[in-house]
Design a protein around this motif. Structure first.
Motif, short mmCIF file in Angstrom:
data_model
loop_
_atom_site.label_atom_id
_atom_site.label_comp_id
_atom_site.label_asym_id
_atom_site.label_seq_id
_atom_site.Cartn_x
_atom_site.Cartn_y
_atom_site.Cartn_z
N ARG A 160 1.30 1.71 -9.83
CA ARG A 160 0.71 2.32 -8.63
C ARG A 160 -0.77 2.59 -8.93
NH1 ARG A 160 5.31 4.82 -10.04
NH2 ARG A 160 4.28 6.69 -10.78
N ILE A 161 -1.64 1.76 -8.34
CA ILE A 161 -3.06 1.81 -8.70
C ILE A 161 -3.90 2.31 -7.52
CG2 ILE A 161 -5.02 0.51 -9.60
CD1 ILE A 161 -2.62 0.59 -11.51
N PHE B 39 0.84 -1.19 0.00
CA PHE B 39 0.00 0.00 0.00
C PHE B 39 0.88 1.25 0.00
CE2 PHE B 39 -2.68 -3.32 1.72
CZ PHE B 39 -3.91 -3.09 1.13
N GLY B 40 0.45 2.26 -0.76
CA GLY B 40 1.24 3.47 -0.90
C GLY B 40 0.55 4.70 -0.32
N GLU B 41 1.30 5.46 0.45
CA GLU B 41 0.81 6.71 1.03
C GLU B 41 1.73 7.84 0.58
OE1 GLU B 41 -1.86 7.30 3.02
OE2 GLU B 41 -2.52 5.21 3.02
N ASN B 42 1.15 9.04 0.46
CA ASN B 42 1.99 10.17 0.02
C ASN B 42 2.21 11.21 1.12
OD1 ASN B 42 -0.58 11.32 0.04
ND2 ASN B 42 -0.19 12.57 -1.78
N GLU C 174 16.31 -3.54 -10.15
CA GLU C 174 15.37 -4.61 -10.49
C GLU C 174 13.96 -4.09 -10.73
OE1 GLU C 174 15.93 -6.82 -6.96
OE2 GLU C 174 17.78 -7.79 -7.64
N THR C 175 13.61 -2.99 -10.08
CA THR C 175 12.24 -2.47 -10.15
C THR C 175 12.17 -1.25 -11.05
OG1 THR C 175 11.77 -3.25 -7.91
CG2 THR C 175 10.34 -1.52 -8.78
N LEU C 176 11.22 -1.26 -11.97
CA LEU C 176 10.93 -0.08 -12.79
C LEU C 176 9.48 0.29 -12.53
CD1 LEU C 176 11.73 2.01 -14.87
CD2 LEU C 176 11.17 0.37 -16.67
N SER C 177 9.29 1.32 -11.71
CA SER C 177 7.95 1.70 -11.28
C SER C 177 7.43 2.84 -12.14
CB SER C 177 7.99 2.12 -9.80
OG SER C 177 6.72 2.61 -9.40
N MET C 178 6.47 2.53 -12.97
CA MET C 178 5.80 3.56 -13.78
C MET C 178 4.42 3.05 -14.14
SD MET C 178 8.17 3.32 -17.23
CE MET C 178 8.16 1.86 -18.28
N GLY C 179 3.48 3.96 -14.18
CA GLY C 179 2.11 3.62 -14.51
C GLY C 179 1.17 3.75 -13.33
N MET C 180 0.03 4.40 -13.58
CA MET C 180 -1.01 4.58 -12.56
C MET C 180 -2.33 4.12 -13.16
SD MET C 180 0.27 8.13 -10.75
CE MET C 180 0.21 9.14 -12.21
#
Length: 201
Positions: free
Chosen positions: A191-192, A23-26, A169-175
């Motif tokens: 990140r959804i 889970f992601g928080e800003n 290892e991780t490429l984080s892109m896309g919502m």
């Protein structure tokens, strides 16, 4: 990774029951308020723009810090992680959008940072990959170009002679609005938010 910012604890519990663990928080304060009320095996992600003076509150709780957009912030994470004897996982944020509002390294700054003696000396930070946010636009061709550009940069950086605690290892892109384009371009983490929890109130 489910973006749970602004969502109540009950909504996160529901998503947890459905099998989600990331889970992601800003906002640091919001993350710190929610974490004690929820299962301890949740992996918390800090996805917002992180101010250096807030790092110390996160170091015991956060699993991955997404938006490391400067060496100054990386230094602070190293300092605070060293105090508690943890190695904190981070993603370096790359500026790929045409908007000025997005933070991050440009391609040249990124490669300089990855090869710097300063990063090599960090023993309490593990750089796990890169993240980037595309321009907020209806133009899918532009969004795809930006994602593909980041994937090429990611691959180029992986071929560099990097310190052992830099493992890209991780490429984080896309919502929620563009994750299919991101996956097509090579994203390994999306990140959804609204597609899981519904539109923001």
């Amino acid at each position: 990774m489910a973006v749970s910012k602004t969502k109540p604890v009950e909504a996160i519990q529901e998503a947890y029951a459905a099998g989600i663990r990331d889970f992601g928080e800003n906002k640091v304060q919001e993350l710190m308020e929610k974490a004690p009320q929820l299962p301890s095996d949740i992996r918390w992600h800090m996805i917002g723009h992180l101010q250096r003076n807030k790092v110390k509150y996160l170091v015991d709780t956060v699993h991955l810090i997404h938006g490391v957009d400067s060496m100054r912030l990386l230094r602070e994470i190293e300092k605070q992680a060293a105090k508690v004897g943890r190695v904190l996982q981070v993603l370096l944020q790359v500026h790929i959008a045409e908007e000025d509002s997005k933070f991050g390294f440009d391609a040249e700054e990124l490669q300089e940072a990855l090869l710097s003696e300063e990063l090599a000396a960090c023993r309490h930070v593990k750089v796990c990959g890169l993240m980037g946010m595309a321009t907020f636009t209806e133009d899918e061709a532009q969004v795809s170009r930006e994602f593909e550009g980041l994937k090429r940069l990611f691959d180029r950086c992986k071929s560099l002679s990097l310190p052992e605690h830099v493992q890209l290892e991780t490429l984080s892109m896309g919502m929620s609005g563009d994750y299919l384009l991101a996956q097509k371009a090579g994203s390994t983490m999306v990140r959804i938010g609204s597609a899981i929890f519904g539109a923001r109130a």
